[in-house]
Scaffold this motif. Structure first.
Motif, PDB file in Angstrom:
ATOM      1  N   LYS A   4       7.530  -6.883   8.297  1.00  0.00           N
ATOM      2  CA  LYS A   4       6.479  -5.906   7.304  1.00  0.00           C
ATOM      3  C   LYS A   4       4.799  -7.324   6.795  1.00  0.00           C
ATOM      4  CE  LYS A   4      11.087  -4.822   5.710  1.00  0.00           C
ATOM      5  NZ  LYS A   4      11.555  -4.130   6.693  1.00  0.00           N
ATOM      6  N   VAL A   5       3.824  -5.553   7.305  1.00  0.00           N
ATOM      7  CA  VAL A   5       2.890  -6.380   7.512  1.00  0.00           C
ATOM      8  C   VAL A   5       2.106  -4.778   6.537  1.00  0.00           C
ATOM      9  CG1 VAL A   5       0.564  -6.775   8.197  1.00  0.00           C
ATOM     10  CG2 VAL A   5       2.925  -6.854   9.806  1.00  0.00           C
ATOM     11  N   ALA A   6       1.106  -5.674   5.094  1.00  0.00           N
ATOM     12  CA  ALA A   6      -0.040  -4.633   4.475  1.00  0.00           C
ATOM     13  C   ALA A   6      -1.163  -5.064   5.148  1.00  0.00           C
ATOM     14  CB  ALA A   6       0.859  -4.859   3.000  1.00  0.00           C
ATOM     15  N   ILE A   7      -2.030  -3.913   5.102  1.00  0.00           N
ATOM     16  CA  ILE A   7      -3.215  -4.781   5.591  1.00  0.00           C
ATOM     17  C   ILE A   7      -4.279  -4.036   3.387  1.00  0.00           C
ATOM     18  CG2 ILE A   7      -5.236  -3.209   6.158  1.00  0.00           C
ATOM     19  CD1 ILE A   7      -2.916  -4.616   8.541  1.00  0.00           C
ATOM     20  N   ASN A   8      -4.685  -4.656   3.689  1.00  0.00           N
ATOM     21  CA  ASN A   8      -5.353  -4.715   1.836  1.00  0.00           C
ATOM     22  C   ASN A   8      -7.128  -4.728   2.696  1.00  0.00           C
ATOM     23  OD1 ASN A   8      -6.305  -4.535  -0.679  1.00  0.00           O
ATOM     24  ND2 ASN A   8      -5.750  -6.636  -0.602  1.00  0.00           N
ATOM     25  N   GLY A   9      -8.015  -3.022   2.740  1.00  0.00           N
ATOM     26  CA  GLY A   9      -9.267  -3.366   2.749  1.00  0.00           C
ATOM     27  C   GLY A   9      -9.346  -2.386   3.993  1.00  0.00           C
ATOM     28  N   PHE A  10      -9.415  -1.761   3.791  1.00  0.00           N
ATOM     29  CA  PHE A  10      -9.086  -0.364   5.324  1.00  0.00           C
ATOM     30  C   PHE A  10     -10.413   0.306   5.895  1.00  0.00           C
ATOM     31  CE2 PHE A  10      -7.776   3.496   7.157  1.00  0.00           C
ATOM     32  CZ  PHE A  10      -6.295   3.060   7.806  1.00  0.00           C
ATOM     33  N   VAL A  30       3.529  -1.761   6.666  1.00  0.00           N
ATOM     34  CA  VAL A  30       4.016  -0.832   5.165  1.00  0.00           C
ATOM     35  C   VAL A  30       2.972  -0.401   4.451  1.00  0.00           C
ATOM     36  CG1 VAL A  30       5.833  -1.276   2.756  1.00  0.00           C
ATOM     37  CG2 VAL A  30       5.727  -2.853   5.448  1.00  0.00           C
ATOM     38  N   GLY A  31       2.629  -0.430   4.065  1.00  0.00           N
ATOM     39  CA  GLY A  31       0.703   0.385   4.114  1.00  0.00           C
ATOM     40  C   GLY A  31      -0.448  -0.382   3.783  1.00  0.00           C
ATOM     41  N   VAL A  32      -1.092   0.306   3.814  1.00  0.00           N
ATOM     42  CA  VAL A  32      -2.859  -0.369   3.392  1.00  0.00           C
ATOM     43  C   VAL A  32      -3.408   0.447   2.445  1.00  0.00           C
ATOM     44  CG1 VAL A  32      -3.131   0.475   6.030  1.00  0.00           C
ATOM     45  CG2 VAL A  32      -3.898   2.369   4.579  1.00  0.00           C
ATOM     46  N   THR A  33      -4.284   0.255   1.925  1.00  0.00           N
ATOM     47  CA  THR A  33      -4.958   0.332   0.720  1.00  0.00           C
ATOM     48  C   THR A  33      -6.465   0.659   0.502  1.00  0.00           C
ATOM     49  OG1 THR A  33      -5.808  -1.812   0.243  1.00  0.00           O
ATOM     50  CG2 THR A  33      -3.839  -1.573  -0.721  1.00  0.00           C
ATOM     51  N   LYS A  34      -6.791   1.436   0.158  1.00  0.00           N
ATOM     52  CA  LYS A  34      -8.345   2.399  -0.109  1.00  0.00           C
ATOM     53  C   LYS A  34      -8.614   2.300  -1.673  1.00  0.00           C
ATOM     54  CE  LYS A  34     -10.510   4.669   2.113  1.00  0.00           C
ATOM     55  NZ  LYS A  34     -12.232   4.576   2.916  1.00  0.00           N
ATOM     56  N   THR A  35      -9.670   1.881  -1.319  1.00  0.00           N
ATOM     57  CA  THR A  35     -10.591   1.953  -2.775  1.00  0.00           C
ATOM     58  C   THR A  35     -11.363   3.660  -2.801  1.00  0.00           C
ATOM     59  OG1 THR A  35     -12.235   0.872  -1.780  1.00  0.00           O
ATOM     60  CG2 THR A  35     -10.768  -0.080  -3.100  1.00  0.00           C
ATOM     61  N   LEU A  46      -1.120  11.227   4.477  1.00  0.00           N
ATOM     62  CA  LEU A  46      -0.015  12.326   5.336  1.00  0.00           C
ATOM     63  C   LEU A  46       0.991  11.565   5.924  1.00  0.00           C
ATOM     64  CD1 LEU A  46      -2.857  14.729   7.027  1.00  0.00           C
ATOM     65  CD2 LEU A  46      -1.561  15.277   5.143  1.00  0.00           C
ATOM     66  N   ARG A  47       0.911  10.193   6.201  1.00  0.00           N
ATOM     67  CA  ARG A  47       1.585   9.015   7.164  1.00  0.00           C
ATOM     68  C   ARG A  47       2.709   8.170   6.114  1.00  0.00           C
ATOM     69  NH1 ARG A  47      -0.913   7.223  12.158  1.00  0.00           N
ATOM     70  NH2 ARG A  47       1.204   6.685  12.690  1.00  0.00           N
ATOM     71  N   GLY A  48       2.481   8.523   4.987  1.00  0.00           N
ATOM     72  CA  GLY A  48       2.718   7.929   3.652  1.00  0.00           C
ATOM     73  C   GLY A  48       2.539   5.916   3.250  1.00  0.00           C
ATOM     74  N   LEU A  49       1.529   6.192   3.626  1.00  0.00           N
ATOM     75  CA  LEU A  49       1.063   4.985   4.081  1.00  0.00           C
ATOM     76  C   LEU A  49       0.123   4.515   3.324  1.00  0.00           C
ATOM     77  CD1 LEU A  49       0.500   3.904   7.787  1.00  0.00           C
ATOM     78  CD2 LEU A  49       1.707   3.156   6.624  1.00  0.00           C
ATOM     79  N   LEU A  50      -0.789   4.819   2.125  1.00  0.00           N
ATOM     80  CA  LEU A  50      -1.235   4.902   1.373  1.00  0.00           C
ATOM     81  C   LEU A  50      -1.099   4.593  -0.063  1.00  0.00           C
ATOM     82  CD1 LEU A  50      -4.695   5.106   0.840  1.00  0.00           C
ATOM     83  CD2 LEU A  50      -4.099   7.622  -0.674  1.00  0.00           C
ATOM     84  N   TYR A  51      -2.154   3.082  -0.203  1.00  0.00           N
ATOM     85  CA  TYR A  51      -1.478   2.787  -1.703  1.00  0.00           C
ATOM     86  C   TYR A  51      -3.262   2.311  -2.314  1.00  0.00           C
ATOM     87  CZ  TYR A  51       3.327   1.901  -0.164  1.00  0.00           C
ATOM     88  OH  TYR A  51       4.782   2.484   0.248  1.00  0.00           O
ATOM     89  N   VAL A  52      -2.776   2.104  -3.168  1.00  0.00           N
ATOM     90  CA  VAL A  52      -4.616   1.973  -3.990  1.00  0.00           C
ATOM     91  C   VAL A  52      -4.227   0.877  -5.170  1.00  0.00           C
ATOM     92  CG1 VAL A  52      -5.117   4.422  -3.554  1.00  0.00           C
ATOM     93  CG2 VAL A  52      -4.430   3.533  -5.464  1.00  0.00           C
ATOM     94  N   PRO A  53      -5.694  -0.183  -5.400  1.00  0.00           N
ATOM     95  CA  PRO A  53      -5.416  -1.157  -7.023  1.00  0.00           C
ATOM     96  C   PRO A  53      -5.072   0.035  -8.052  1.00  0.00           C
ATOM     97  CG  PRO A  53      -7.439  -1.191  -5.428  1.00  0.00           C
ATOM     98  CD  PRO A  53      -6.821  -0.021  -4.623  1.00  0.00           C
ATOM     99  N   GLU A  54      -4.410  -0.663  -8.701  1.00  0.00           N
ATOM    100  CA  GLU A  54      -4.460   0.366 -10.020  1.00  0.00           C
ATOM    101  C   GLU A  54      -5.716   1.124 -10.338  1.00  0.00           C
ATOM    102  OE1 GLU A  54      -0.756  -1.306 -11.750  1.00  0.00           O
ATOM    103  OE2 GLU A  54      -0.442   0.372 -13.473  1.00  0.00           O
ATOM    104  N   GLU A  55      -6.026  -0.012 -10.660  1.00  0.00           N
ATOM    105  CA  GLU A  55      -7.612   0.653 -11.352  1.00  0.00           C
ATOM    106  C   GLU A  55      -8.361   2.425 -10.850  1.00  0.00           C
ATOM    107  OE1 GLU A  55      -7.467  -1.958 -10.406  1.00  0.00           O
ATOM    108  OE2 GLU A  55      -9.434  -2.838  -9.346  1.00  0.00           O
ATOM    109  N   LYS A  56      -7.838   2.477  -9.225  1.00  0.00           N
ATOM    110  CA  LYS A  56      -8.249   3.070  -8.930  1.00  0.00           C
ATOM    111  C   LYS A  56      -7.609   4.772  -8.353  1.00  0.00           C
ATOM    112  CE  LYS A  56     -12.059   1.226  -6.895  1.00  0.00           C
ATOM    113  NZ  LYS A  56     -13.204   1.438  -7.154  1.00  0.00           N
TER     114      LYS A  56
END
Ligand SMILES: NC(=O)c1ccc[n+]([C@@H]2O[C@H](COP(=O)([O-])OP(=O)(O)OC[C@H]3O[C@@H](n4cnc5c(N)ncnc54)[C@H](O)[C@@H]3O)[C@@H](O)[C@H]2O)c1
Ligand SMILES: NC(=O)c1ccc[n+]([C@@H]2O[C@H](COP(=O)([O-])OP(=O)(O)OC[C@H]3O[C@@H](n4cnc5c(N)ncnc54)[C@H](O)[C@@H]3O)[C@@H](O)[C@H]2O)c1
Ligand SMILES: NC(=O)c1ccc[n+]([C@@H]2O[C@H](COP(=O)([O-])OP(=O)(O)OC[C@H]3O[C@@H](n4cnc5c(N)ncnc54)[C@H](O)[C@@H]3O)[C@@H](O)[C@H]2O)c1
Ligand SMILES: NC(=O)c1ccc[n+]([C@@H]2O[C@H](COP(=O)([O-])OP(=O)(O)OC[C@H]3O[C@@H](n4cnc5c(N)ncnc54)[C@H](O)[C@@H]3O)[C@@H](O)[C@H]2O)c1
Lengths: 336, 336, 336, 336
Positions: A4-10, A30-35, A46-56
């Motif tokens: 299971k892989v996450a990408i931080n910084g898209f 599992v997901g990627v993060t965008k700022t 749209l693919r349910g993959l978007l995670y963001v830093p809490e402050e964003k």
């Protein structure tokens, strides 16, 4: 079992690694993060993959782009995070990765010390097994190591002197220059690139580097002293046998510069004209006794993608080097 | 019944039109002609599509690339030839096309007189039916006409003043400049682009043009006086309803220059990052009474491809305009 | 009696204005301020002209470059300060200038409101007499106003639509881009340049602007509707009679782009290849009824220098406009 | 007694050599030849210096620019002709020079064989005495030889490996590219530059070269193995003592790229910002045992001017090397 892989910084690197992960049958993105809430964020959402830093969270709420959760929530769900944040930021994130006990892969913008282990598939895949952290070396270092580890293994290298002619900015970075200058970078010699090579391969190497007004590729001029006399054929054979090295044949003599290499990648239908392979100009290979000259071009935006995929496998599975290269290269459609 | 098509001149435009023809279920690509034995020739050869001018047969023989026949042989087998040879050469070939009685489509590098009829889908598709020759207007003129014909039909245009900021060379043309200059081209005003527009649409238009050191896109600044007062919403509505116009929304506010548009096309997975659509910056649309300003970007290498496909249909079939646009745009994967 | 002058900010504009002040027999250059101890600081120091902001004294001490005093000490000694600090900084300094009661001339990077009066010699020299503050408008606005005020006075202007193709960075600014893009700047239309023109000349004007990868000159495309029908000869006559406008004659038909204009300035022996004159391409002048097109090139680094010298005179003396132009232009070696 | 000099070819190099000849008290500029009636021709005409090839007489007559005579007439009047026609043309003219028995100096665009003797002041001034022909080596070779002959004499050189990063075009050449690429030139290694060095200095040297999108300067990366261990101080001392080498001191740490070097030349008031000196970045000098790295920048348009003046003296007088350097450098205002 899939990793299971996450990408931080898209960004430039992150979006490419994410797409490559999606192509692996032994990995799950599992997901990627965008700022920033832009069109890439929307596509990930749209693919349910978007995670963001809490402050964003608020920024994204305002934009109407739906978010699947926070970075912390994402990290709880994964085995490995690929950190593709801008150089220097990964170091800060290491604490967070530690907290959640996820393995992490950093990029070349981070110092060797952040991961304590620098990775390049052809050189040291096996050493990565079981490690918690690895740093995939930079685009220039990856380009150098593909050739150097190949030749060192096949023939033996005594000494390397290389000049790196670097692109000034990635294509979309319209605020960066130079517009009309050659910029020694660094002006104090030798440059850090040689030192970076030595975090992976212990050889006598000294590099110099300049930045020029182009966006598409770096170009390296290599001057290598080998351990023994060789023929041009022997060099060619070694490079052609190695994975991820594309020798541009002399017979297609129109391909004589970085723009024509990119045109070839466009004609090949490569997404974003990515060239994960290192491109070596066959015509440039010149041998005199033990001394070898050659020129090679590096597509900075995409060359490290295969190594990132391999690094995930090396850290999180016991898939062998050969098997990882085979899987990575066939799914990415690499030529060979 | 399918239209049998040949492409004479397999360069920047020719290779794209050839691939687009392959995607049409009512067309058959019989062959393409190349003058140099390079990797594109090899690829065409492998598919049995490679024809060459008689005088080049020997060059290809030497190179070992197999040829399916000569240009003359090719012309005997087809209904329509798309001439995508360099500007001015098409005129010479016209005699040959005449000899074989094939319909011919010329490109914008030829004078209007060569075909006697200049073509742009949104403006005059129907007029092309039954004609023997048509000239698809240049990339800049195509870009202008997409917007002008749309607005002229929807609202009515009184006057157009436009400045065209042109790319200096296509990406692979590394011998062409300028490297560091702005070059009035032409320096005598107004430029020929307005005159070219008028071979298709009879309006009051005057254009000016400069060439700048970039390879990726042209950019147009349009200043239009409409027949009546309009709102920005009305303009937006008209442009968004029109085919082949992509309004870059303000909310994706990161896309503010030609490099970011290309990055978007790369992210969309467009082959060679082609953008067959004209890109209009939503943020740039500004209305004051009858006066309208806007900025639009033209991907010079690919914008004329849909018009070439339509032109084949218009000349050789009785498919309607709407049907042709639908077929062309869906097969090419255009957004709308 | 000579006007005592200080230059605050000794960069691109400041160093040029300083040298121009040195050439005036009715002005005395008391000092310049620098914030970094480089070779220009050293040169100024050797002539006893170097002053620095108090907080920078230590940096200069360390560097061994001798300083004549602080900015505050300098301001005490002068009648007029030319503020050539980066855009937006001048506003902060205004309080300091006020404190010492010195007249101040700001540059185009400041808002009109900072000085409350925007200056351009050919348009409103006389209005400046006795004022405490003036802002010499930006390089682009100065270039526009030279032609617009000339034609407005001679013929009368009804409307101006202009597109400004801007250089991306000054030659020495190697960190700024773009390298390969055309950047609408701003993307919302019309651009601020027209508004800036109207701080000096009240006409109907709307401008648009893009930034391109060049460092040497801006280029303007002007579309002017005049109050009456004119001939090309009449326009030429007016422009050739006006000061600081250099009509590039068609007969020297090699000079057709910004690089060739700079080559001419180099051949003329202009220091730093400065071209204080606005360069209008004679060939580009095109008249149709009341409508006029022309293209002009602006050497951004130096075009505002004569206006700065005039502004000093206008604020601090009662020298007439004609006399100031005569003195400025002959000392700077302007052609006419 | 003064040497009577003609300049054949009044372009980038020719116009500079002509102006330099005018500054020598032991030379007389009898005339220059031009092939196009432009502003430079007009300027030469006004001074009675304009000669043209016979077949161009008519063009000049039409243009109204007065001509002092034909090339043949000019050659009859002079002792030495400096041939600064485009590369390859000088070879054709050699027969004409022979016919009139004038000594001739060719430029680096000609092959060594044309003159049979290649010249570079610091290396082989004395050998030129009495010769009929000499070729001043190219800008890149001149730049290399200034450093190499200096270090070879002072310390002894064992081996040189150098990479040359070349400007794509001279500033005024707006038709030449590349716009956005790095172009190996040549792609077969090593490049001819090393071979050219060896026409003057017999050492083990191999060079590689790429062309990049910049117009202002070339940049060389030198990797030299010396005959013995040296210190950085020793290298610095040798370079600083040598004529025509300008070591850019680290303390002026702002000057770190080719654009900033040119800005310095502009600030120094050099006509056309010419930098006849080779510029070596002090910060780049790095020594490790016998191995030396350094980076140097070459102003391609002007670096060969002093060598041309010396070559005239070497061929036509018996002035000593030291005296010629002294005269040339002081009249040209070189720093040292
Ligand atoms: N671009 C290249 O040529 C290249 C090549 C090889 C390696 N690298 C390395 O890869 C890494 C990433 O570089 P890139 O070019 O992809 O950068 P980028 O700027 O294109 O992308 C970085 C991404 O990280 C996001 N980001 C920024 N701050 C963040 C934060 N605090 N938390 C989470 N996300 C954040 C940004 O929004 C962006 O999407 C760097 O270490 C770089 O040195 C870059
Ligand atoms: N490149 C653009 O931006 C662009 C955009 C729109 C229209 N056009 C027009 O399209 C036409 C083609 O331009 P391009 O950019 O594709 O040119 P190109 O140079 O990329 O391709 C031309 C092709 O024609 C071939 N060719 C040359 N001489 C030939 C001959 N005598 N017989 C047969 N083939 C020959 C060449 O080998 C090459 O493959 C021109 O009229 C041009 O003005 C070009
Ligand atoms: N460069 C141009 O093309 C151009 C043309 C016309 C007008 N202008 C305007 O002229 C002004 C100056 O621009 P420039 O291009 O000369 O800038 P610059 O950056 O070349 O020079 C600014 C100088 O101010 C100094 N400086 C910076 N902060 C300072 C401070 N706090 N106190 C004192 N000095 C300080 C810097 O060291 C530098 O020497 C700006 O308003 C700009 O918009 C510039
Ligand atoms: N430009 C450089 O960077 C540079 C540097 C060092 C050496 N060189 C060498 O100097 C020589 C001249 O180059 P350049 O850059 O000055 O070229 P250029 O094109 O700037 O000038 C050549 C001049 O020769 C004239 N000319 C052309 N054909 C002629 C003919 N048949 N008879 C007489 N005059 C003719 C042209 O009108 C022009 O004025 C070449 O050998 C070149 O390789 C050039």
């Amino acid at each position: 079992m899939t990793v299971k892989v996450a990408i931080n910084g898209f960004g430039t690197i992150g979006k490419r690694v994410a797409e490559a992960v999606l192509k692996q049958d032994d990995m799950e993105l599992v997901g990627v993060t965008k700022t920033r809430p832009d069109y890439l964020a929307k596509a990930a959402s749209l693919r349910g993959l978007l995670y963001v830093p809490e402050e964003k969270l608020q920024d994204f709420e305002k934009s109407g782009i739906e978010v699947a959760g926070t970075l912390d929530e994402l990290l709880r769900k994964v085995d490995v995070v690929v950190d593709a944040t801008p150089g220097g930021i990964g170091k800060e994130y290491k604490k967070v990765y530690e907290k959640y006990g996820v393995k992490a892969i950093f990029q070349g913008g981070e110092k060797h010390e952040v991961a304590g282990f620098s990775f390049s598939t052809l050189c040291n895949y096996e050493e990565a097994h079981g490690k918690q952290y690895a740093r995939v070396v930079s685009c220039n270092t990856t380009g150098l190591l593909r050739v150097l580890c190949t030749l060192h293994k096949e023939i033996g290298i005594e000494k390397v002197r290389a000049t790196i002619v670097r692109r000034g900015a990635d294509p979309h970075e319209t605020k960066r220059g130079p517009i009309n200058a050659i910029v020694p970078n660094p002006v104090t010699l030798p440059s850090h690139h040689g030192i970076d090579v030595r975090t992976v391969l212990d050889i006598d190497i000294a590099t110099t580097a300049v930045v020029v007004p182009t966006t598409i590729m770096h170009l390296h001029v290599l001057n290598i002293v080998l351990k023994e006399n060789v023929s041009k054929e022997k060099i060619l054979e070694a490079l052609e046998a190695a994975p991820r090295i594309l020798v541009i044949p002399s017979e297609f003599s129109g391909i004589k510069d970085t723009a024509k290499i990119i045109e070839m990648a466009r004609d090949m239908g490569r997404k974003r004209y990515d060239l994960n392979e290192l491109a070596v100009f066959e015509e440039s290979i010149s041998v005199n006794g033990k001394e070898l000259f050659l020129m090679q071009a590096v597509h900075q935006e995409s060359i490290v993608v295969p190594e990132n995929i391999d690094a995930i496998r090396a850290l999180a599975t016991n898939v062998s080097k050969e098997e990882s290269i085979r899987k990575t290269d066939s799914t990415l459609g690499l030529v060979k």
